[in-house]
Scaffold this active site. Structure first.
Site, PDB file in Angstrom:
ATOM      1  N   SER A 103     -20.460  55.373  49.588  1.00 32.92           N
ATOM      2  CA  SER A 103     -21.038  54.347  48.391  1.00 32.92           C
ATOM      3  C   SER A 103     -21.184  54.991  47.049  1.00 32.92           C
ATOM      4  CB  SER A 103     -22.081  53.323  49.158  1.00 32.92           C
ATOM      5  OG  SER A 103     -22.705  52.642  48.305  1.00 32.92           O
TER       6      SER A 103
ATOM      7  N   TYR B  66     -30.047  54.815  52.250  1.00 30.21           N
ATOM      8  CA  TYR B  66     -28.695  54.604  52.343  1.00 30.21           C
ATOM      9  C   TYR B  66     -27.920  55.646  51.323  1.00 30.21           C
ATOM     10  CZ  TYR B  66     -24.379  51.669  51.601  1.00 30.21           C
ATOM     11  OH  TYR B  66     -23.199  51.249  51.551  1.00 30.21           O
TER      12      TYR B  66
ATOM     13  N   LYS C 171     -25.214  58.158  52.382  1.00 32.77           N
ATOM     14  CA  LYS C 171     -23.811  58.202  51.987  1.00 32.77           C
ATOM     15  C   LYS C 171     -23.398  59.414  51.079  1.00 32.77           C
ATOM     16  CE  LYS C 171     -22.431  54.161  53.556  1.00 32.77           C
ATOM     17  NZ  LYS C 171     -21.612  54.043  54.481  1.00 32.77           N
TER      18      LYS C 171
END
Length: 304
Positions: free
Chosen positions: A152, A165, A169
């Site tokens: 991401s 997150y 990622k």
């Protein structure tokens, strides 16, 4: 160039909706037999059920494709291995793995619990490792494999409220860069997809007129290329709203300080040279960085 798949079997995780569903359907349209994996939980990872995966399988079968549903939790090694074994028993082999499953627990770091951290990292990073491990030796023995991680922009550039997150990622990019070195001689190619698409994770985060342009299908076009026979290796392909680009990591030439000059003050003094992007390089393994510095020492190349 026409991209075709002959007798290929794929596992797509998190394929009950959004990007995963789009990936599974696009592969199935091209003749790939697909394991539609989805735990059936909510965006934050709670709950579960087989309905979402079953619905996608029904769509694929209705259009003349072959698919099977599987509700394995990607963080559970036994469940994932059973999923891989079931695919091999049904179709003889697994050629493609798309690590797409993920969840969100967005909060600023000061408000985030370590439980939120652990769960997000577990699903994205550990889940991808567990699924990859389950197919790895099978792909080595067959001399063929195509694996895609899903990163991401949050992992590459940062995004407020997504430390868990983003860390997960970013970890997937590092996982890919090392794993592709180990898989190259077995014709296992590993790449990473960085999508910008409308999904359950992006609903409510952007205006509707923007979300309409962020089609999952445009991202899946990039995914299909990354798992084809002529796929690249070690690529981070960014895809969204019909735009496609590549993210790379470069290292500046930097400087070497001689013994006795290696002080924080000299780092500050030469920081502009250290950060100068002229002649920066893309390295493909960690040893190249050390080689660069050590070669200068051997040649006596020190900044004055």
């Amino acid at each position: 160039m026409s991209i075709e798949f002959k007798d290929r079997v794929a596992i797509v995780t998190g394929a009950g909706g959004g990007l995963g569903r789009s990936h599974a359907i696009e592969l199935a349209k091209r003749g790939v037999k697909v394991v539609v994996n989805d735990l059936g939980g909510s965006v934050d990872g709670t709950g579960g059920g087989a309905t979402m995966a079953d619905n996608v399988v029904a769509e694929i079968i209705a259009m003349g494709g072959e698919a099977m549903a599987n509700g394995a939790n990607v963080t559970n090694e036994a469940e994932v291995q059973a999923m891989v074994d079931a695919a091999i028993e049904k179709w003889g082999h697994v050629d493609i793995l798309v690590n797409n499953a993920g969840i969100l627990r967005d909060k600023s770091f000061s408000k985030m619990t370590m439980a939120d951290w652990d769960l997000v990292v577990a699903v994205h990073l550990k889940g991808s490792a567990v699924c990859t491990k389950a197919v790895w030796n099978h792909m080595k023995e067959r001399g063929y494999g195509r694996i895609v991680m899903t990163t991401s922009s949050s992992g590459m550039y940062g995004n407020f409220g997504q430390t868990n997150y983003g860390a997960a990622k970013a970890g997937l990019s590092g996982f890919m860069r090392t794993l592709c070195l180990e898989g190259a001689k077995y014709n296992i190619r590993i790449n990473t997809l960085s999508p910008t698409a409308r999904s359950r994770m992006t609903e409510g985060l952007m205006p509707e007129e923007i979300l309409e342009k962020l089609t999952v299908e445009s991202v899946s076009a990039g995914l299909v290329y990354l798992v084809c026979d002529d796929a690249p290796n070690r690529m981070i392909l960014c895809a969204g709203a019909g735009g496609y680009s590549e993210t790379k990591v470069f290292e500046t030439q930097g400087i070497n300080l001689s013994e006795g000059e290696q002080t924080a003050e000299n780092v500050a003094k030469f920081i502009d040279q250290i950060r100068d992007t002229t002649d920066q390089e893309e390295f493909t393994n960690g040893g190249q960085q050390g080689t660069k510095f050590l070669t200068r020492i051997q040649k006596g190349e020190f900044v004055k």
